[in-house]
Design a protein around this motif. Structure first.
Motif, short mmCIF file in Angstrom:
data_model
loop_
_atom_site.label_atom_id
_atom_site.label_comp_id
_atom_site.label_asym_id
_atom_site.label_seq_id
_atom_site.Cartn_x
_atom_site.Cartn_y
_atom_site.Cartn_z
N TYR A 191 -79.02 4.14 35.80
CA TYR A 191 -78.33 4.75 34.68
C TYR A 191 -76.87 4.98 35.03
N ARG A 192 -76.02 4.86 34.04
CA ARG A 192 -74.60 5.18 34.21
C ARG A 192 -74.35 6.50 33.50
N PHE A 193 -73.71 7.43 34.20
CA PHE A 193 -73.37 8.74 33.67
C PHE A 193 -71.86 8.85 33.55
N GLU A 194 -71.40 9.43 32.45
CA GLU A 194 -69.97 9.68 32.27
C GLU A 194 -69.76 11.10 31.76
N LEU A 195 -68.74 11.75 32.28
CA LEU A 195 -68.36 13.08 31.84
C LEU A 195 -67.14 12.94 30.93
N ALA A 196 -67.26 13.44 29.70
CA ALA A 196 -66.17 13.32 28.73
C ALA A 196 -65.74 14.71 28.26
N GLU A 197 -64.45 14.89 28.12
CA GLU A 197 -63.89 16.16 27.67
C GLU A 197 -63.41 16.03 26.23
N GLU B 212 -64.26 9.94 39.48
CA GLU B 212 -64.60 11.36 39.49
C GLU B 212 -65.52 11.73 38.33
N ARG B 213 -65.48 10.96 37.25
CA ARG B 213 -66.26 11.29 36.06
C ARG B 213 -67.29 10.22 35.70
N ALA C 268 -66.79 22.22 35.32
CA ALA C 268 -67.42 21.05 34.68
C ALA C 268 -67.91 19.99 35.67
N PRO C 269 -67.13 19.63 36.69
CA PRO C 269 -67.65 18.62 37.63
C PRO C 269 -68.93 19.06 38.33
#
Length: 99
Positions: A78-84, A62-63, A34-35
């Motif tokens: 832009y701000r990006f976020e990785l969500a599980e 990290e996310r 995923a990362p």
């Protein structure tokens, strides 16, 4: 495989209206994969910028990253976020509520 969502929001206001957070994409991947998928999306993103000339990526965690893209006539951030996905009432392998 886990389910992931990448969120994106303009920093400092949006040229398209009021502040918002959008879903850029959803995908399935392992915790190890995923990362890499997330960073590839951040590294290749250039929406709304004509003729991108410069890209700057700022790591918040990290996310979470902030991306600045400079183009022909403007610069956008832009701000990006990785969500599980961690809870789902319709998934038998996930809890109904946040653990």
């Amino acid at each position: 495989m886990a389910r992931w969502m990448v969120l994106i929001s303009p920093v400092g206001g949006s040229p398209h209206g009021p502040y918002r957070v959008d879903t850029l994409t959803e995908f399935e991947a392992s915790h190890e994969e995923a990362p890499g998928v997330f960073l590839n999306l951040v590294n290749t993103f250039d929406r709304d910028v004509r003729k991108p000339r410069r890209r700057q990526a700022f790591k918040c965690s990290e996310r979470t990253y902030v991306l600045r893209v400079e183009g022909y006539m403007k610069q956008l951030e832009y701000r990006f976020e990785l969500a599980e996905l961690v809870a789902d009432t319709a998934a038998p392998d996930l809890p109904d509520t946040i653990p």
